[in-house]
Design an enzyme around this catalytic site. Structure first.
Site, short mmCIF file in Angstrom:
data_model
loop_
_atom_site.label_atom_id
_atom_site.label_comp_id
_atom_site.label_asym_id
_atom_site.label_seq_id
_atom_site.Cartn_x
_atom_site.Cartn_y
_atom_site.Cartn_z
N ARG A 107 37.52 25.11 44.77
CA ARG A 107 38.62 25.54 44.87
C ARG A 107 39.53 24.28 46.16
NH1 ARG A 107 39.62 30.53 42.48
NH2 ARG A 107 38.05 31.79 42.01
N ARG A 123 25.36 61.51 36.12
CA ARG A 123 26.00 60.61 37.73
C ARG A 123 27.54 60.00 37.02
NH1 ARG A 123 20.84 57.11 39.33
NH2 ARG A 123 20.40 58.19 40.76
N ARG A 154 27.59 55.93 41.93
CA ARG A 154 26.89 54.88 42.50
C ARG A 154 27.59 54.12 41.46
NH1 ARG A 154 22.95 56.84 44.76
NH2 ARG A 154 21.03 57.63 43.40
N HIS A 178 41.29 40.11 40.33
CA HIS A 178 42.32 40.24 42.26
C HIS A 178 43.28 40.91 41.65
CE1 HIS A 178 38.20 39.38 44.99
NE2 HIS A 178 39.40 39.97 45.08
N GLY A 227 46.60 28.51 40.56
CA GLY A 227 46.52 27.83 41.90
C GLY A 227 46.27 25.95 40.82
N ILE A 247 38.92 33.38 33.32
CA ILE A 247 38.10 34.65 32.76
C ILE A 247 39.32 35.83 33.19
CG2 ILE A 247 36.13 34.45 33.39
CD1 ILE A 247 35.96 36.28 35.29
N ASP A 248 40.55 35.28 33.86
CA ASP A 248 41.86 36.65 34.60
C ASP A 248 42.46 36.81 33.55
OD1 ASP A 248 40.08 36.82 36.55
OD2 ASP A 248 41.50 35.45 37.87
O1 F6P Z 1 39.28 33.28 39.13
C1 F6P Z 1 38.29 33.66 38.66
C2 F6P Z 1 37.38 34.30 39.46
O2 F6P Z 1 36.91 34.90 38.65
C3 F6P Z 1 38.95 36.23 39.69
O3 F6P Z 1 38.64 37.13 38.56
C4 F6P Z 1 37.52 36.43 41.25
O4 F6P Z 1 38.69 37.20 41.58
C5 F6P Z 1 37.93 34.80 41.74
O5 F6P Z 1 37.69 34.43 40.69
C6 F6P Z 1 36.38 34.77 42.30
O6 F6P Z 1 36.23 33.49 43.09
P1 F6P Z 1 35.93 33.27 43.62
O7 F6P Z 1 34.67 32.29 42.47
O8 F6P Z 1 36.24 31.94 44.61
O9 F6P Z 1 34.12 34.05 44.47
#
Ligand code: F6P
Length: 361
Positions: free
Chosen positions: A75, A172, A277, A181, A114, A136-137
């Protein structure tokens, strides 16, 4: 000789290797020995540091089903790209110089939001760029689907399914925290597919009392358990009223909660008197082999990218729109987020079968 660089950037996902393979195989079929492909290590970091190697056709064999990325990723925040930090490295200058040193005709970039901002920056700086939408988002603007989403949805759904059986046995309440996020695509789809009773996504601020009422209504109706699918970025209506800065400050104070679900669990526990839980599958959702849908989609994106290179149509992302793979200009994609629309048919469908979004529709 055509010289093509390729890199994967940002969080990984399933289908990166199948996409890389799609680009490479299509280029080799088209250009045979007249193409050289350079694998750039660890995303933009490799381009900044000049860490690249000439790949062989064999490097792209046997990777269709392989999770992760053979190139490595990292990143590198877009907002820091133009900032010269303590190491005195001018990142943009380095990337341009290394592109030139490698004598590249084009750079193929596989990434999410990004990554696309930086890809657009490099394109504006004069580099020939073609990108593929991965995450995956599923939150990249301009494409109906990103590769990685379906595979992660399968995993997240499986988690909700497994939690269902144990929740039923014990009677439960469970929270399953699903990645995302900023957007709730994954939580929405895995929640509906897994039969969650409550789905909380960043696009719809929740009211904790409404969630507690839903659980208590279910109890009264003789349901022995409740399942909540909660996105990492779920937000309460009180938090939604805060500025970004205020929200960040408020969350920083809440160090006792490892993630949002634990806070929701505590509040719901207080309101319902029930033990809640929490299950957080986390990066498990990004791991393993791509599902067949993602293998096909990433291969389609890969070959479409190779076609764009052959036609010298640079400055584009390959995208899925109305069932077809088309180029979308990077300048249109960069900086935009594809959120779940509030009038989404899937949200409506979920509401129609009684799933609560923790709001007052
Ligand atoms: O952007 C993909 C993702 O898996 C998001 O769903 C998640 O919030 C984020 O990356 C987690 O980021 P990292 O792998 O930097 O912890």
């Amino acid at each position: 000789m055509l010289r093509v660089g390729i890199l994967t950037s940002g969080g990984d996902c399933q289908g990166l290797n199948s996409a890389i393979r799609g680009v490479a195989k299509a280029l080799y079929v088209r250009f045979d020995s007249h193409v050289e492909i350079y694998g750039i290590a660890d995303g933009y970091r490799g381009l900044i540091e000049g860490n690249a190697r000439l790949m062989n056709p064999e490097d792209f064999s046997g990777i269709l089903t392989l999770g992760g990325t053979i190139l490595g990723t990292s990143r590198q925040p877009f907002k820091m790209m133009r900032v010269v930090e303590d190491d005195s490295v001018d990142k943009v200058k380095n990337m341009k110089e290394n592109y030139k040193k490698l004598k590249l005709d084009c750079l193929v970039i596989l990434g999410g939001n990004g990554t696309h901002k930086t890809a657009n920056l490099l394109s504006q700086e004069g580099l020939n760029i073609v990108t593929l939408p991965k995450t995956i988002d599923n939150d990249i603007w301009g494409t109906e689907m990103t590769f990685g989403f379906y595979s992660a949805m399968n995993i997240a759904t499986n988690v909700v399914d497994c939690i269902h059986t144990t929740a039923t046995s014990h009677g439960r309440v469970f929270i399953v925290e699903i990645m995302g996020h900023k957007v709730g695509w994954l939580t929405l789809y895995a929640g509906v597919a897994g039969g969650a009773d409550v789905i909380l996504i960043p696009e719809i601020p929740y009211d904790i009392d409404e969630i507690a009422d839903t659980i208590q209504r279910r109890n009264k109706n003789g349901k022995r358990f409740s399942i909540l699918a909660v996105a990492e970025g779920a937000i309460s209506k009180e938090e939604a009223a805060l500025s970004k800065k205020q929200l960040k400050a408020a969350r920083t104070l809440e160090t006792q909660y490892p993630s949002i679900s634990y806070r929701i669990a505590e509040r719901l526990g207080q309101k319902t008197g029930q033990e809640i839980r929490v299950t957080v599958p986390g990066h498990f959702q990004r791991g393993g082999s791509p599902c067949p849908y993602d293998r096909v989609l990433s291969t389609r994106f890969g070959t479409a990218a190779a076609n764009l290179i052959a036609e010298k149509k640079f400055g584009n992302m390959v995208a899925l729109q109305n069932g077809a793979i088309i180029p979308v200009p990077l300048s249109e994609v960069a900086g935009k987020l594809k959120r779940v629309p509030l009038d989404s048919e899937v949200i409506r469908t979920a509401r129609e079968i009684g799933i609560s979004f923790g709001d007052h529709p």
